[in-house]
Design a protein around this motif. Structure first.
Motif, PDB file in Angstrom:
ATOM      1  N   THR A 287       0.850  -1.191   0.000  1.00 27.81           N
ATOM      2  CA  THR A 287       0.000   0.000   0.000  1.00 27.81           C
ATOM      3  C   THR A 287       0.884   1.239   0.000  1.00 27.81           C
ATOM      4  O   THR A 287       2.044   1.178   0.416  1.00 27.81           O
ATOM      5  CB  THR A 287      -0.923   0.016   1.232  1.00 27.81           C
ATOM      6  OG1 THR A 287      -0.108  -0.037   2.411  1.00 27.81           O
ATOM      7  CG2 THR A 287      -1.891  -1.165   1.222  1.00 27.81           C
TER       8      THR A 287
ATOM      9  N   ASP B  48       1.960   3.949   6.475  1.00 26.74           N
ATOM     10  CA  ASP B  48       0.890   3.833   5.479  1.00 26.74           C
ATOM     11  C   ASP B  48       0.144   5.152   5.341  1.00 26.74           C
ATOM     12  O   ASP B  48      -0.115   5.833   6.345  1.00 26.74           O
ATOM     13  CB  ASP B  48      -0.116   2.750   5.889  1.00 26.74           C
ATOM     14  CG  ASP B  48       0.470   1.356   5.804  1.00 26.74           C
ATOM     15  OD1 ASP B  48       1.237   1.103   4.861  1.00 26.74           O
ATOM     16  OD2 ASP B  48       0.146   0.522   6.667  1.00 26.74           O
TER      17      ASP B  48
ATOM     18  N   ASP C 266      -3.110   7.159   2.809  1.00 26.72           N
ATOM     19  CA  ASP C 266      -4.146   7.108   1.777  1.00 26.72           C
ATOM     20  C   ASP C 266      -3.757   8.157   0.750  1.00 26.72           C
ATOM     21  O   ASP C 266      -3.739   9.349   1.044  1.00 26.72           O
ATOM     22  CB  ASP C 266      -5.506   7.416   2.399  1.00 26.72           C
ATOM     23  CG  ASP C 266      -6.625   7.475   1.385  1.00 26.72           C
ATOM     24  OD1 ASP C 266      -6.389   7.197   0.191  1.00 26.72           O
ATOM     25  OD2 ASP C 266      -7.756   7.804   1.784  1.00 26.72           O
TER      26      ASP C 266
ATOM     27  N   LYS D 132      -2.914  11.238   3.339  1.00 23.99           N
ATOM     28  CA  LYS D 132      -3.562  11.254   4.654  1.00 23.99           C
ATOM     29  C   LYS D 132      -3.169   9.993   5.414  1.00 23.99           C
ATOM     30  O   LYS D 132      -3.144   8.900   4.842  1.00 23.99           O
ATOM     31  CB  LYS D 132      -5.092  11.280   4.514  1.00 23.99           C
ATOM     32  CG  LYS D 132      -5.623  12.460   3.743  1.00 23.99           C
ATOM     33  CD  LYS D 132      -5.486  13.717   4.529  1.00 23.99           C
ATOM     34  CE  LYS D 132      -6.081  14.876   3.751  1.00 23.99           C
ATOM     35  NZ  LYS D 132      -5.516  16.138   4.073  1.00 23.99           N
TER      36      LYS D 132
ATOM     37  N   THR E 221      -3.355   6.651   7.543  1.00 18.35           N
ATOM     38  CA  THR E 221      -4.394   5.627   7.654  1.00 18.35           C
ATOM     39  C   THR E 221      -4.457   5.030   9.056  1.00 18.35           C
ATOM     40  O   THR E 221      -5.362   4.266   9.354  1.00 18.35           O
ATOM     41  CB  THR E 221      -4.170   4.487   6.642  1.00 18.35           C
ATOM     42  OG1 THR E 221      -2.902   3.879   6.895  1.00 18.35           O
ATOM     43  CG2 THR E 221      -4.227   4.999   5.218  1.00 18.35           C
ATOM     44  N   HIS E 222      -3.509   5.376   9.893  1.00 21.25           N
ATOM     45  CA  HIS E 222      -3.471   4.845  11.250  1.00 21.25           C
ATOM     46  C   HIS E 222      -3.549   5.997  12.247  1.00 21.25           C
ATOM     47  O   HIS E 222      -2.993   7.075  12.024  1.00 21.25           O
ATOM     48  CB  HIS E 222      -2.169   4.048  11.453  1.00 21.25           C
ATOM     49  CG  HIS E 222      -2.154   3.252  12.713  1.00 21.25           C
ATOM     50  ND1 HIS E 222      -1.810   3.784  13.924  1.00 21.25           N
ATOM     51  CD2 HIS E 222      -2.455   1.961  12.950  1.00 21.25           C
ATOM     52  CE1 HIS E 222      -1.892   2.858  14.862  1.00 21.25           C
ATOM     53  NE2 HIS E 222      -2.286   1.733  14.287  1.00 21.25           N
TER      54      HIS E 222
ATOM     55  N   ASP F   1      -1.778   9.874  12.383  1.00 22.85           N
ATOM     56  CA  ASP F   1      -2.620  11.072  12.401  1.00 22.85           C
ATOM     57  C   ASP F   1      -2.253  11.929  13.611  1.00 22.85           C
ATOM     58  O   ASP F   1      -2.125  13.150  13.515  1.00 22.85           O
ATOM     59  CB  ASP F   1      -4.093  10.673  12.443  1.00 22.85           C
ATOM     60  CG  ASP F   1      -5.031  11.837  12.235  1.00 22.85           C
ATOM     61  OD1 ASP F   1      -4.669  12.760  11.462  1.00 22.85           O
ATOM     62  OD2 ASP F   1      -6.118  11.844  12.821  1.00 22.85           O
TER      63      ASP F   1
END
Length: 101
Positions: A6, A65, A67, A74, A76-77, A81
């Protein structure tokens, strides 16, 4: 069967300041939006090796990871964030920016 690769970014902490930083095509940035999104596993491994060798500038480099479906990556975890928005103990650093309040 191995999981599909990913999109990822290389992230670390700046050695002297401790800030969260992201690898760009030309260096490092404190802004996730400027990070180089890696979509090839071999390329991501090479970029991580490069980051890990920069011991005079960064500490704790790893692949995170993201997005990549929007205009900017952005996380994903939850952890990523949280790291992207800056310290949580009081408003300083990234949290002083109006967009993060």
């Amino acid at each position: 069967m191995p999981r599909a690769f990913t999109p990822k970014v290389v992230t670390a902490n700046a050695l002297l300041e401790g800030d969260v930083i992201y690898q760009t095509a030309t260096g490092w940035s404190r802004d996730l939006a400027e990070a180089e999104v890696l979509t090839d596993e071999a390329d991501a491994d090479l970029r991580l090796i490069d980051a890990a060798q920069q011991v005079d500038a960064v500490v704790g480099a790893y692949l995170a990871d993201v997005d990549a479906s929007g205009p900017t990556p952005k996380p994903t975890h939850f952890r990523e964030d949280f790291r992207a928005t800056g310290p949580s103990n009081y408003a300083h650093g990234k949290q002083e920016a109006q967009a993060n309040v």
